[in-house]
Write a protein that holds these residues in place. Structure first.
Motif, mmCIF file in Angstrom:
data_model
loop_
_atom_site.group_PDB
_atom_site.id
_atom_site.type_symbol
_atom_site.label_atom_id
_atom_site.label_comp_id
_atom_site.label_asym_id
_atom_site.label_seq_id
_atom_site.Cartn_x
_atom_site.Cartn_y
_atom_site.Cartn_z
ATOM 1 N N VAL A 11 0.840 -1.212 0.000
ATOM 2 C CA VAL A 11 0.000 0.000 0.000
ATOM 3 C C VAL A 11 0.869 1.253 0.000
ATOM 4 N N LEU A 12 1.924 1.256 0.830
ATOM 5 C CA LEU A 12 2.813 2.416 0.881
ATOM 6 C C LEU A 12 3.546 2.619 -0.439
ATOM 7 N N ARG A 13 3.970 1.538 -1.065
ATOM 8 C CA ARG A 13 4.637 1.661 -2.364
ATOM 9 C C ARG A 13 3.705 2.277 -3.400
ATOM 10 N N GLU A 14 2.437 1.905 -3.339
ATOM 11 C CA GLU A 14 1.461 2.461 -4.273
ATOM 12 C C GLU A 14 1.281 3.957 -4.042
ATOM 13 N N ILE A 15 1.213 4.351 -2.773
ATOM 14 C CA ILE A 15 1.083 5.774 -2.450
ATOM 15 C C ILE A 15 2.326 6.537 -2.896
ATOM 16 N N GLU A 16 3.500 5.998 -2.571
ATOM 17 C CA GLU A 16 4.761 6.652 -2.923
ATOM 18 C C GLU A 16 4.913 6.804 -4.435
ATOM 19 N N LYS A 17 4.400 5.824 -5.181
ATOM 20 C CA LYS A 17 4.529 5.854 -6.639
ATOM 21 C C LYS A 17 3.719 6.995 -7.242
ATOM 22 N N ASN A 18 2.599 7.322 -6.620
ATOM 23 C CA ASN A 18 1.676 8.286 -7.209
ATOM 24 C C ASN A 18 1.825 9.710 -6.690
ATOM 25 N N ILE A 19 2.471 9.898 -5.528
ATOM 26 C CA ILE A 19 2.534 11.232 -4.959
ATOM 27 C C ILE A 19 3.563 12.082 -5.702
ATOM 28 N N VAL A 20 3.237 13.364 -5.868
ATOM 29 C CA VAL A 20 4.114 14.309 -6.559
ATOM 30 C C VAL A 20 5.090 14.916 -5.559
ATOM 31 N N SER A 21 6.376 14.903 -5.891
ATOM 32 C CA SER A 21 7.391 15.467 -5.015
ATOM 33 C C SER A 21 8.398 16.244 -5.839
ATOM 34 N N SER A 22 9.141 17.125 -5.156
ATOM 35 C CA SER A 22 10.123 17.958 -5.835
ATOM 36 C C SER A 22 11.170 18.403 -4.826
ATOM 37 N N PRO A 23 12.397 18.696 -5.250
ATOM 38 C CA PRO A 23 13.425 19.158 -4.317
ATOM 39 C C PRO A 23 13.064 20.461 -3.608
ATOM 40 N N GLN A 24 12.291 21.315 -4.282
ATOM 41 C CA GLN A 24 11.842 22.568 -3.658
ATOM 42 C C GLN A 24 10.342 22.720 -3.864
ATOM 43 N N MET A 25 9.630 23.027 -2.791
ATOM 44 C CA MET A 25 8.181 23.183 -2.895
ATOM 45 C C MET A 25 7.705 24.341 -2.024
ATOM 46 N N LEU A 26 6.671 25.033 -2.525
ATOM 47 C CA LEU A 26 6.019 26.110 -1.792
ATOM 48 C C LEU A 26 4.533 25.809 -1.693
ATOM 49 N N GLY A 27 3.925 26.248 -0.603
ATOM 50 C CA GLY A 27 2.493 26.069 -0.439
ATOM 51 C C GLY A 27 1.972 26.948 0.677
ATOM 52 N N HIS B 291 3.285 23.338 -4.619
ATOM 53 C CA HIS B 291 3.797 23.213 -5.979
ATOM 54 C C HIS B 291 5.316 23.298 -5.984
ATOM 55 N N SER B 292 5.920 22.748 -7.018
ATOM 56 C CA SER B 292 7.373 22.760 -7.132
ATOM 57 C C SER B 292 7.852 24.104 -7.668
ATOM 58 N N VAL B 293 9.035 24.497 -7.246
ATOM 59 C CA VAL B 293 9.663 25.736 -7.709
ATOM 60 C C VAL B 293 11.140 25.472 -7.954
ATOM 61 N N GLU B 294 11.782 26.390 -8.671
ATOM 62 C CA GLU B 294 13.211 26.291 -8.908
ATOM 63 C C GLU B 294 13.983 26.693 -7.648
ATOM 64 N N ALA B 295 15.225 26.240 -7.564
ATOM 65 C CA ALA B 295 16.047 26.530 -6.382
ATOM 66 C C ALA B 295 16.309 28.019 -6.202
ATOM 67 N N ASN B 296 16.267 28.775 -7.292
ATOM 68 C CA ASN B 296 16.523 30.211 -7.209
ATOM 69 C C ASN B 296 15.252 31.043 -7.150
ATOM 70 N N ASN B 297 14.112 30.414 -6.889
ATOM 71 C CA ASN B 297 12.843 31.132 -6.787
ATOM 72 C C ASN B 297 12.927 32.194 -5.695
ATOM 73 N N SER B 298 12.530 33.423 -6.011
ATOM 74 C CA SER B 298 12.693 34.538 -5.075
ATOM 75 C C SER B 298 11.875 34.358 -3.805
ATOM 76 N N GLN B 299 10.646 33.833 -3.915
ATOM 77 C CA GLN B 299 9.839 33.644 -2.714
ATOM 78 C C GLN B 299 10.420 32.544 -1.832
ATOM 79 N N LEU B 300 10.899 31.472 -2.467
ATOM 80 C CA LEU B 300 11.518 30.391 -1.701
ATOM 81 C C LEU B 300 12.693 30.921 -0.892
#
Length: 204
Positions: free
Chosen positions: A29-45, A185-194
């Motif tokens: 079940v965890l593998r299924e969740i991990e496969k579908n979730i969206v991730s990124s090195p940098q995120m804002l929310g 959402h994902s952002v670039e490492a140089n994003n000004s708000q991040l």
């Protein structure tokens, strides 16, 4: 270093690990969740937090901005009703001792980092993990293994789909804290708000 490794670092700082293997069904079940979730090195929310205390007739409501970076750590900034800003960094040598009185640091920051990273299996080191999938939504119930932790937080429930959507903390004093995660959402490492969110000058 990946976001997953960053999360492992935080978890290990706060709690000693207790080995308890997940069942094969839970792992699937965890593998299924991990496969579908969206991730990124940098995120804002953004987040909206509602805390219900048994002794108060009305809930305490707050909202703010969260930022996650595999390089910079976690930024948790409350905008309303009272401004507050905490930054949790990978290189904080005294991380575990410094945040003991902070609810975000103790009970939200670490599971949040790991969950958003999409590496739920590592949570088994610190929590008894109960994953479920129903149609397009998943739910994970986390019960702290350490007795000292359970004296503060009885359980953490996480709900999501492609992204984490809600965290519910049931505290030992019967308080319930609900955190809705929005616009993640994902952002670039140089994003000004991040970069602004991780500015030490903005901590309060």
């Amino acid at each position: 270093m990946t976001v997953t490794r960053l999360v492992v670092f935080f978890i290990c700082f706060l709690f000693s690990t207790v080995t308890s293997a997940l069942t094969s069904e839970q792992q699937a079940v965890l593998r299924e969740i991990e496969k579908n979730i969206v991730s990124s090195p940098q995120m804002l929310g953004t987040f909206a937090q509602t805390k219900r205390l048994p002794q108060l007739p009305r809930p305490l409501v707050s909202s703010g901005v969260l930022a996650i970076s595999e390089e910079l750590g976690l930024s948790w900034r409350i905008e309303n009703p009272i401004e507050s800003h905490r930054i949790f960094k990978l290189d904080d040598a005294d991380f575990g001792n410094r945040i003991n009185s902070n609810i975000v640091g103790n009970h939200v920051a670490d599971p949040l980092l790991k969950i958003i990273s999409g590496d739920f299996s590592e949570l088994d080191q610190t929590f008894t993990v109960g994953p479920q999938i129903a149609e397009e939504q998943w739910r994970i119930n986390l019960i702290p293994k350490q007795e000292a932790f359970r004296k503060v937080i009885e359980s953490i429930e996480v709900v999501g789909d492609k992204k984490i959507r809600k965290i519910v903390l049931a505290e030992a004093n019967m308080a319930i804290t609900e955190i809705d995660i929005m616009n993640l959402h994902s952002v670039e490492a140089n994003n000004s708000q991040l970069l602004s969110e991780f500015s030490e000058d903005n901590q309060k």
